[in-house]
Design a protein around this motif. Structure first.
Motif, PDB file in Angstrom:
ATOM      1  N   MET A 115     -11.239  -2.181 -16.750  1.00 18.14           N
ATOM      2  CA  MET A 115     -11.389  -1.264 -15.663  1.00 18.14           C
ATOM      3  C   MET A 115     -12.821  -1.285 -15.143  1.00 18.14           C
ATOM      4  O   MET A 115     -13.028  -1.211 -13.938  1.00 18.14           O
ATOM      5  CB  MET A 115     -11.012   0.150 -16.111  1.00 18.14           C
ATOM      6  N   GLY A 116     -13.772  -1.394 -16.069  1.00 18.25           N
ATOM      7  CA  GLY A 116     -15.172  -1.414 -15.648  1.00 18.25           C
ATOM      8  C   GLY A 116     -15.469  -2.582 -14.729  1.00 18.25           C
ATOM      9  O   GLY A 116     -16.234  -2.451 -13.768  1.00 18.25           O
ATOM     10  N   PHE A 117     -14.870  -3.726 -15.020  1.00 17.36           N
ATOM     11  CA  PHE A 117     -15.090  -4.902 -14.174  1.00 17.36           C
ATOM     12  C   PHE A 117     -14.495  -4.690 -12.783  1.00 17.36           C
ATOM     13  O   PHE A 117     -15.143  -4.935 -11.769  1.00 17.36           O
ATOM     14  CB  PHE A 117     -14.476  -6.149 -14.826  1.00 17.36           C
ATOM     15  N   GLY A 118     -13.264  -4.240 -12.747  1.00 17.39           N
ATOM     16  CA  GLY A 118     -12.584  -4.072 -11.459  1.00 17.39           C
ATOM     17  C   GLY A 118     -13.210  -2.990 -10.595  1.00 17.39           C
ATOM     18  O   GLY A 118     -13.412  -3.181  -9.396  1.00 17.39           O
ATOM     19  N   LEU A 119     -13.541  -1.870 -11.220  1.00 14.25           N
ATOM     20  CA  LEU A 119     -14.097  -0.757 -10.460  1.00 14.25           C
ATOM     21  C   LEU A 119     -15.606  -0.894 -10.266  1.00 14.25           C
ATOM     22  O   LEU A 119     -16.127  -0.585  -9.188  1.00 14.25           O
ATOM     23  CB  LEU A 119     -13.779   0.571 -11.163  1.00 14.25           C
ATOM     24  N   GLY A 120     -16.302  -1.360 -11.304  1.00 15.88           N
ATOM     25  CA  GLY A 120     -17.763  -1.422 -11.245  1.00 15.88           C
ATOM     26  C   GLY A 120     -18.307  -2.685 -10.610  1.00 15.88           C
ATOM     27  O   GLY A 120     -19.117  -2.632  -9.691  1.00 15.88           O
ATOM     28  N   VAL A 121     -17.852  -3.831 -11.097  1.00 12.24           N
ATOM     29  CA  VAL A 121     -18.397  -5.108 -10.607  1.00 12.24           C
ATOM     30  C   VAL A 121     -17.747  -5.499  -9.277  1.00 12.24           C
ATOM     31  O   VAL A 121     -18.440  -5.820  -8.310  1.00 12.24           O
ATOM     32  CB  VAL A 121     -18.206  -6.220 -11.657  1.00 12.24           C
ATOM     33  N   LEU A 122     -16.426  -5.468  -9.233  1.00 10.66           N
ATOM     34  CA  LEU A 122     -15.733  -5.854  -8.000  1.00 10.66           C
ATOM     35  C   LEU A 122     -15.747  -4.737  -6.966  1.00 10.66           C
ATOM     36  O   LEU A 122     -15.476  -4.980  -5.797  1.00 10.66           O
ATOM     37  CB  LEU A 122     -14.280  -6.246  -8.300  1.00 10.66           C
ATOM     38  N   ARG A 123     -16.028  -3.534  -7.417  1.00 12.33           N
ATOM     39  CA  ARG A 123     -16.098  -2.351  -6.552  1.00 12.33           C
ATOM     40  C   ARG A 123     -14.778  -2.100  -5.811  1.00 12.33           C
ATOM     41  O   ARG A 123     -14.760  -1.745  -4.643  1.00 12.33           O
ATOM     42  CB  ARG A 123     -17.281  -2.445  -5.599  1.00 12.33           C
ATOM     43  N   LEU A 124     -13.679  -2.327  -6.523  1.00 13.55           N
ATOM     44  CA  LEU A 124     -12.360  -2.038  -5.967  1.00 13.55           C
ATOM     45  C   LEU A 124     -12.128  -0.535  -5.996  1.00 13.55           C
ATOM     46  O   LEU A 124     -12.602   0.160  -6.896  1.00 13.55           O
ATOM     47  CB  LEU A 124     -11.267  -2.719  -6.796  1.00 13.55           C
ATOM     48  N   PRO A 146      -9.796   2.664  -6.800  1.00 13.52           N
ATOM     49  CA  PRO A 146      -8.814   2.812  -7.874  1.00 13.52           C
ATOM     50  C   PRO A 146      -7.418   2.326  -7.456  1.00 13.52           C
ATOM     51  O   PRO A 146      -6.736   1.658  -8.232  1.00 13.52           O
ATOM     52  CB  PRO A 146      -8.820   4.309  -8.166  1.00 13.52           C
ATOM     53  N   ASP A 147      -7.016   2.632  -6.225  1.00 12.95           N
ATOM     54  CA  ASP A 147      -5.707   2.189  -5.753  1.00 12.95           C
ATOM     55  C   ASP A 147      -5.623   0.664  -5.734  1.00 12.95           C
ATOM     56  O   ASP A 147      -4.641   0.083  -6.201  1.00 12.95           O
ATOM     57  CB  ASP A 147      -5.434   2.759  -4.357  1.00 12.95           C
ATOM     58  N   ALA A 148      -6.657   0.001  -5.199  1.00 14.62           N
ATOM     59  CA  ALA A 148      -6.652  -1.468  -5.137  1.00 14.62           C
ATOM     60  C   ALA A 148      -6.672  -2.068  -6.545  1.00 14.62           C
ATOM     61  O   ALA A 148      -6.016  -3.077  -6.811  1.00 14.62           O
ATOM     62  CB  ALA A 148      -7.842  -1.966  -4.330  1.00 14.62           C
ATOM     63  N   PHE A 149      -7.427  -1.432  -7.448  1.00 16.81           N
ATOM     64  CA  PHE A 149      -7.479  -1.934  -8.824  1.00 16.81           C
ATOM     65  C   PHE A 149      -6.111  -1.882  -9.481  1.00 16.81           C
ATOM     66  O   PHE A 149      -5.657  -2.865 -10.071  1.00 16.81           O
ATOM     67  CB  PHE A 149      -8.491  -1.135  -9.651  1.00 16.81           C
ATOM     68  N   TRP A 150      -5.425  -0.760  -9.373  1.00 15.16           N
ATOM     69  CA  TRP A 150      -4.143  -0.615 -10.043  1.00 15.16           C
ATOM     70  C   TRP A 150      -3.047  -1.429  -9.366  1.00 15.16           C
ATOM     71  O   TRP A 150      -2.037  -1.762  -9.993  1.00 15.16           O
ATOM     72  CB  TRP A 150      -3.744   0.854 -10.147  1.00 15.16           C
ATOM     73  N   ARG A 151      -3.221  -1.797  -8.111  1.00 19.44           N
ATOM     74  CA  ARG A 151      -2.237  -2.649  -7.428  1.00 19.44           C
ATOM     75  C   ARG A 151      -2.470  -4.138  -7.719  1.00 19.44           C
ATOM     76  O   ARG A 151      -1.565  -4.952  -7.538  1.00 19.44           O
ATOM     77  CB  ARG A 151      -2.301  -2.437  -5.920  1.00 19.44           C
ATOM     78  N   ALA A 152      -3.684  -4.499  -8.138  1.00 20.41           N
ATOM     79  CA  ALA A 152      -4.016  -5.902  -8.404  1.00 20.41           C
ATOM     80  C   ALA A 152      -3.288  -6.391  -9.652  1.00 20.41           C
ATOM     81  O   ALA A 152      -3.139  -5.664 -10.629  1.00 20.41           O
ATOM     82  CB  ALA A 152      -5.524  -6.065  -8.578  1.00 20.41           C
TER      83      ALA A 152
END
Length: 62
Positions: free
Chosen positions: A1-10, A12-18
């Protein structure tokens, strides 16, 4: 989650849909682990140009 939200800056909706594959592809892109094929050598490019020359139109341009 840290990578998706922190590094990729997705978001939350985009992260959970990926999909895991999409997150992995993003990670590969950042690390350039799978940056694609190596560039052509000068001799390889020359051979391709000789084999597939540009065709000129009746206006003298390609």
């Amino acid at each position: 989650m840290g990578f998706g939200l922190g590094v990729l800056r997705l978001s939350p909706d985009a992260f959970w849909r990926a999909t895991p594959r999409e997150i992995a592809a993003a990670a590969d892109g950042l690390t350039r682990r799978h940056a694609g094929p190596k560039p052509l050598a000068k001799a390889e490019l020359a051979a391709l140009i000789a084999r597939f020359p540009d065709e000129e139109t009746s206006h003298g341009r390609t």
